[in-house]
Scaffold this motif. Structure first.
Motif, short mmCIF file in Angstrom:
data_model
loop_
_atom_site.label_atom_id
_atom_site.label_comp_id
_atom_site.label_asym_id
_atom_site.label_seq_id
_atom_site.Cartn_x
_atom_site.Cartn_y
_atom_site.Cartn_z
N CYS A 68 0.86 -1.18 0.00
CA CYS A 68 0.00 0.00 0.00
C CYS A 68 0.90 1.23 0.00
O CYS A 68 1.98 1.22 0.61
CB CYS A 68 -0.90 0.01 1.24
N GLN A 69 0.42 2.29 -0.68
CA GLN A 69 1.22 3.52 -0.73
C GLN A 69 1.43 4.11 0.65
O GLN A 69 2.43 4.80 0.89
CB GLN A 69 0.56 4.54 -1.67
N ASP A 70 0.50 3.86 1.58
CA ASP A 70 0.67 4.40 2.93
C ASP A 70 1.50 3.41 3.75
O ASP A 70 0.98 2.40 4.23
CB ASP A 70 -0.70 4.63 3.58
N GLY A 149 -1.19 2.19 9.05
CA GLY A 149 -1.69 3.15 8.05
C GLY A 149 -2.66 4.15 8.66
O GLY A 149 -3.31 3.88 9.67
N GLY A 150 -2.75 5.31 8.02
CA GLY A 150 -3.56 6.41 8.57
C GLY A 150 -5.06 6.21 8.43
O GLY A 150 -5.84 6.67 9.27
N GLY A 151 -5.52 5.54 7.36
CA GLY A 151 -6.95 5.42 7.11
C GLY A 151 -7.69 4.72 8.22
O GLY A 151 -8.69 5.23 8.76
N ALA A 152 -7.20 3.53 8.59
CA ALA A 152 -7.86 2.77 9.65
C ALA A 152 -7.66 3.43 11.01
O ALA A 152 -8.56 3.40 11.86
CB ALA A 152 -7.32 1.34 9.67
N ALA A 185 -11.72 2.62 6.26
CA ALA A 185 -10.71 1.88 7.01
C ALA A 185 -10.13 0.72 6.21
O ALA A 185 -9.30 -0.03 6.71
CB ALA A 185 -11.32 1.35 8.31
N CYS A 186 -10.54 0.58 4.94
CA CYS A 186 -10.02 -0.47 4.05
C CYS A 186 -10.23 -1.89 4.60
O CYS A 186 -9.26 -2.62 4.84
CB CYS A 186 -8.56 -0.23 3.71
N CYS A 273 -6.44 -2.15 9.01
CA CYS A 273 -6.86 -2.49 7.65
C CYS A 273 -6.23 -3.83 7.20
O CYS A 273 -5.45 -4.43 7.93
CB CYS A 273 -6.40 -1.38 6.71
N HIS A 274 -6.55 -4.21 5.95
CA HIS A 274 -6.02 -5.49 5.45
C HIS A 274 -4.50 -5.42 5.19
O HIS A 274 -3.87 -6.47 5.05
CB HIS A 274 -6.76 -5.91 4.18
N ALA A 275 -3.92 -4.22 5.12
CA ALA A 275 -2.45 -4.11 4.96
C ALA A 275 -1.83 -4.27 6.35
O ALA A 275 -1.42 -3.30 6.99
CB ALA A 275 -2.08 -2.78 4.33
N ARG A 277 0.86 -5.12 8.52
CA ARG A 277 2.31 -5.27 8.42
C ARG A 277 2.92 -5.13 9.81
O ARG A 277 2.96 -4.03 10.37
CB ARG A 277 2.86 -4.20 7.47
S1 SF4 Z 1 -5.99 2.10 5.66
FE1 SF4 Z 1 -4.46 0.52 5.18
S2 SF4 Z 1 -4.91 -0.26 3.12
FE2 SF4 Z 1 -6.03 1.70 3.45
S3 SF4 Z 1 -4.66 3.27 2.56
FE3 SF4 Z 1 -4.21 3.15 4.77
S4 SF4 Z 1 -2.53 1.62 4.96
FE4 SF4 Z 1 -3.42 1.40 2.92
#
Ligand code: SF4
Length: 283
Positions: A68-70, A149-152, A185-186, A273-275, A277
């Motif tokens: 993911c880019q984030d 990541g920031g979204g979740a 939140a992906c 999220c699903h990323a 890591r």
């Molecule tokens: S919430 Fe997770 S999958 Fe979505 S953009 Fe952010 S790091 Fe990537």
């Protein structure tokens, strides 16, 4: 007890190596879980999205590029034995140096700004990392590292509930958090839930809960059943992968609980999220 001396540069090298591994590789157990969820997913769109997520994770691992880019905030949970002596720099300085070097070495996106309001210029090397240190017995040094990541993270929530709130109110607040997050939140998600403690510690419990082994269950039967019920009810909500509908919204729910003030019932819900890591190293 004779102190165990560990060289600072050695620790830094190990952290940089670990960041390299986790940057391009999602948790293998999560990927297996997603493959299993794909088999039972009834929505065609949801199956397509899960396939795309799995393909993306495979490409990231094979080509050594971020999935993911984030590439997130680097979060560290460090359990340091009381008889460990670090030779060279202090531990927090080592971690920040390792994050800066790893970000350059692995071309991680620079995501951190200097100040929330007054100076939103990029620090340029993903420092400062977020570091939680715990002093434990013995001579071990265990470092758990995550890219969050920031979204979740933005859609995670803290509720200071009334102690008279029952099980149903706890469940409904968790479900509301995931529902309001929707696609932002992906999903599919992992949920870390912190119950009890206080205003600053409940979110820490939730964050620690996230980075347990994916198959971990709460050792108290009541809470293990609560984890199961929350997972099942969210997966009945129809949000689905990336909010496009389906029955795979949450892959795992982990709850950690702690003693709290008699007038309080803090509930923290940290979305992942699903990323997914993260990696633990034992030095
Ligand atoms: S919430 Fe997770 S999958 Fe979505 S953009 Fe952010 S790091 Fe990537």
């Amino acid at each position: 007890m004779t102190p165990r001396v560990i060289n600072a540069e050695y620790i830094k090298t190990k952290i940089i190596e670990a960041i390299g591994v986790l940057s391009f590789r999602s948790d293998p157990k999560l990927l297996n879980c997603m493959r299993a969820a794909r088999q039972s997913e009834t929505s065609e769109i949801a199956r397509d999205i899960l396939d795309a997520i799995l393909d993306n994770a495979a490409i990231a691992a094979n080509e050594q590029i971020p999935g993911c880019q984030d590439t997130g905030t680097l979060v560290f949970f460090v359990d340091i034995g009381s008889s460990v002596l670090i030779e060279g720099h202090g531990l927090t300085a080592i971690i920040h140096e390792a994050v800066a070097e790893a970000s350059r070495k692995f071309y991680l996106r620079r995501s951190i700004v200097r100040d929330p309001l007054l100076d939103r210029t990029n620090t340029g090397d993903n420092t400062p990392a977020v570091i939680h240190l715990s002093l434990v017995d013995g001579d071990g040094l265990v470092i758990h590292i995550a890219q969050k990541g920031g979204g979740a993270e933005n859609m995670s929530r803290l509720f200071m509930l009334n102690p008279s709130s029952g099980r149903e109110e706890i469940i409904s607040n968790v479900i509301r958090t995931v529902t309001e997050a929707g696609a932002k939140a992906c999903p599919p998600l992992i949920l870390g839930i912190g119950l009890g403690a206080n205003f600053e510690t409940a979110p820490l419990l939730a964050k620690r809960a996230l980075f347990q082994d994916l198959e971990a269950r709460n050792p108290v039967a009541y809470y293990a059943e609560l984890e199961d019920e929350i997972k099942s009810r969210i997966n009945s909500s129809g949000i689905g992968p990336m909010g496009m509908g389906g029955n795979c919204t949450v892959l795992a729910v982990h709850l950690l609980q702690a003693a709290c003030h008699m007038a309080s019932l803090p509930l923290a819900v940290n979305l992942q999220c699903h990323a997914f890591r993260h990696l633990g190293i034992r030095i």
